[in-house]
Design an enzyme around this catalytic site. Structure first.
Site, PDB file in Angstrom:
ATOM      1  N   ASN A   6      -0.035   0.680   0.663  1.00 52.33           N
ATOM      2  CA  ASN A   6      -0.464  -0.696   0.904  1.00 52.33           C
ATOM      3  C   ASN A   6      -0.371  -0.985   2.412  1.00 52.33           C
ATOM      4  O   ASN A   6       0.730  -0.970   2.976  1.00 52.33           O
ATOM      5  CB  ASN A   6       0.436  -1.635   0.088  1.00 52.33           C
ATOM      6  N   HIS A   9       0.601  -4.803   5.724  1.00 54.24           N
ATOM      7  CA  HIS A   9       1.575  -5.180   6.761  1.00 54.24           C
ATOM      8  C   HIS A   9       1.112  -4.842   8.171  1.00 54.24           C
ATOM      9  O   HIS A   9       1.625  -5.394   9.138  1.00 54.24           O
ATOM     10  CB  HIS A   9       2.941  -4.567   6.474  1.00 54.24           C
ATOM     11  N   HIS A  42      -4.606  -6.348  -0.098  1.00 58.39           N
ATOM     12  CA  HIS A  42      -4.619  -7.599  -0.848  1.00 58.39           C
ATOM     13  C   HIS A  42      -5.373  -8.638  -0.015  1.00 58.39           C
ATOM     14  O   HIS A  42      -4.926  -9.000   1.069  1.00 58.39           O
ATOM     15  CB  HIS A  42      -3.157  -8.036  -1.082  1.00 58.39           C
ATOM     16  N   ARG A  44      -5.763 -12.022   0.254  1.00 59.57           N
ATOM     17  CA  ARG A  44      -5.138 -13.247  -0.263  1.00 59.57           C
ATOM     18  C   ARG A  44      -6.040 -14.449  -0.017  1.00 59.57           C
ATOM     19  O   ARG A  44      -6.810 -14.491   0.948  1.00 59.57           O
ATOM     20  CB  ARG A  44      -3.796 -13.496   0.443  1.00 59.57           C
ATOM     21  N   ARG A  48      -3.647 -14.489   4.920  1.00 55.87           N
ATOM     22  CA  ARG A  48      -2.555 -14.402   5.894  1.00 55.87           C
ATOM     23  C   ARG A  48      -2.463 -13.033   6.565  1.00 55.87           C
ATOM     24  O   ARG A  48      -1.858 -12.903   7.603  1.00 55.87           O
ATOM     25  CB  ARG A  48      -1.215 -14.775   5.249  1.00 55.87           C
ATOM     26  N   GLU A  69      -6.360  -5.768  -4.218  1.00 55.29           N
ATOM     27  CA  GLU A  69      -5.613  -6.763  -4.995  1.00 55.29           C
ATOM     28  C   GLU A  69      -6.217  -8.138  -4.747  1.00 55.29           C
ATOM     29  O   GLU A  69      -6.581  -8.465  -3.613  1.00 55.29           O
ATOM     30  CB  GLU A  69      -4.152  -6.783  -4.562  1.00 55.29           C
ATOM     31  N   THR A  99       5.939 -12.885  -0.808  1.00 53.91           N
ATOM     32  CA  THR A  99       5.224 -11.754  -1.386  1.00 53.91           C
ATOM     33  C   THR A  99       5.035 -12.025  -2.876  1.00 53.91           C
ATOM     34  O   THR A  99       5.556 -13.011  -3.388  1.00 53.91           O
ATOM     35  CB  THR A  99       5.999 -10.438  -1.135  1.00 53.91           C
ATOM     36  N   THR A 100       4.295 -11.162  -3.558  1.00 53.11           N
ATOM     37  CA  THR A 100       4.020 -11.402  -4.981  1.00 53.11           C
ATOM     38  C   THR A 100       5.324 -11.321  -5.780  1.00 53.11           C
ATOM     39  O   THR A 100       5.953 -10.279  -5.821  1.00 53.11           O
ATOM     40  CB  THR A 100       3.021 -10.345  -5.504  1.00 53.11           C
ATOM     41  N   GLU A 150      -0.412  -2.376 -13.831  1.00 54.80           N
ATOM     42  CA  GLU A 150       0.573  -1.996 -12.813  1.00 54.80           C
ATOM     43  C   GLU A 150       1.841  -2.794 -13.079  1.00 54.80           C
ATOM     44  O   GLU A 150       1.803  -4.030 -13.105  1.00 54.80           O
ATOM     45  CB  GLU A 150       0.034  -2.289 -11.402  1.00 54.80           C
ATOM     46  N   HIS A 213       6.080  -2.506  -6.119  1.00 60.73           N
ATOM     47  CA  HIS A 213       6.756  -3.668  -5.549  1.00 60.73           C
ATOM     48  C   HIS A 213       8.235  -3.370  -5.316  1.00 60.73           C
ATOM     49  O   HIS A 213       8.972  -3.080  -6.251  1.00 60.73           O
ATOM     50  CB  HIS A 213       6.644  -4.941  -6.400  1.00 60.73           C
ATOM     51  N   GLY A 214       8.608  -3.430  -4.073  1.00 60.32           N
ATOM     52  CA  GLY A 214      10.009  -3.231  -3.692  1.00 60.32           C
ATOM     53  C   GLY A 214      10.459  -1.781  -3.766  1.00 60.32           C
ATOM     54  O   GLY A 214      11.657  -1.505  -3.624  1.00 60.32           O
ATOM     55  N   GLN A 236       5.698  -2.136   1.947  1.00 58.14           N
ATOM     56  CA  GLN A 236       6.737  -2.565   2.891  1.00 58.14           C
ATOM     57  C   GLN A 236       7.596  -1.421   3.425  1.00 58.14           C
ATOM     58  O   GLN A 236       7.774  -1.279   4.631  1.00 58.14           O
ATOM     59  CB  GLN A 236       7.628  -3.616   2.184  1.00 58.14           C
TER      60      GLN A 236
END
Ligand code: PXP
Length: 262
Positions: A6, A9, A42, A44, A48, A69, A99-100, A150, A213-214, A236
């Site tokens: 992803n 960032h 993503h 958004r 952003r 996404e 974040t999501t 997912e 995620h994470g 991330q």
């Protein structure tokens, strides 16, 4: 196991100064060269990080499949249809979130989701739903007719961080930050078991399974061992490491964790 990187960032950093660099476009050949399998971005509603121009350039120029996404807002779905990525992953979006924060509320949004999914599929775009790892979510996803789910691994990642250190996101599902170690160990193994159970269920009803995620260089190993999970989408931790090691090394290090250690 496939790895989707992803790259949002990179655009976060650029948007902090509203200038031209760093550009997520420059990440595309590095991701390919480093052995990643997919680019994830993503778009958004609040733009952003990734801008419409980025999404269009990334889809046009990437040598890897692009997983875009998006929220179910009709104007976003129209944009996604016109961009024609390899896959669209529908995610929940709240403007104020960092974040999501969790999976989609499938029941509440069933009809709107159905409409968005049909539109994407009519445009030959493979659809995935970002869902909480629960039996109900898997069953509803099947009813919605998507090819992929997912699983949101934020709860798992957060418990892991509370137990072994690292950064816990206080917006995630767990609020109790001072639990005894034994309780956290039980919570972690329960959540891992839960993810294994729902991954098995999803696969048994012909849903392809991704997770994300994470996830980071420490906590990813146990998730990567789950045989039904075909793909991980990680942002991330890879981009954070890349600040110090460069993107190529950061991706290669993650590939060692997700592919070589299983
Ligand atoms: N998968 C989905 C659907 C996401 O929304 C995100 C966060 O943007 C990720 C994976 C990657 O999460 P992280 O940046 O925490 O690795």
């Amino acid at each position: 196991m496939k790895l989707g990187v992803n790259i949002d960032h990179i655009a976060v950093l650029r948007e902090a100064r509203k200038i031209n660099d760093p550009s997520p476009i420059d990440a595309l050949p590095i991701c390919k060269l480093s052995g990643a399998d997919q680019i994830t971005i993503h778009l958004r509603e609040d733009r952003r990080h990734i801008q419409d121009r980025d999404a269009s350039d990334i889809i046009r120029l990437s040598l890897l499949p692009v997983n875009l996404e998006c929220a179910i807002a009709p104007e976003i779905i129209d944009i996604v249809c016109s961009l024609n990525p390899h896959r669209a992953t529908i995610v929940p979006e709240k403007r104020e979130e960092v974040t999501t924060e969790g999976g989609l509320a499938l029941e509440e949004n069933f009809n709107a989701l159905k409409e968005a999914i049909l539109k994407l599929q009519e445009n030959d775009i493979e659809v995935s739903l970002f869902i909480d790892p629960s039996i109900k979510s898997v069953e509803l996803s099947k009813d919605l007719g998507v090819q992929w789910v997912e699983f949101h691994t934020g709860k798992y990642a957060n418990i892991y961080a509370m137990l072994y250190g690292g950064l816990a996101n206080s917006n995630h599902c767990i609020k109790e930050l001072d639990l005894p170690k034994s309780e956290l160990e039980t919570m972690l193994s329960d959540e891992l078991e839960n993810i294994k159970t729902v991954a098995k269920l999803a696969s048994s009803i012909d849903l392809k399974v991704a997770a994300g995620h994470g996830l980071n260089y420490q906590n990813v190993t146990e998730i990567a061992k789950i045989p039904q999970i075909e793909e991980l989408n990680i942002g991330q931790s890879i981009i954070a490491r890349s600040v110090f090691t460069g993107l190529e090394q950061a991706i290669k290090d993650m590939i060692v964790c997700v592919k070589d250690n299983i």
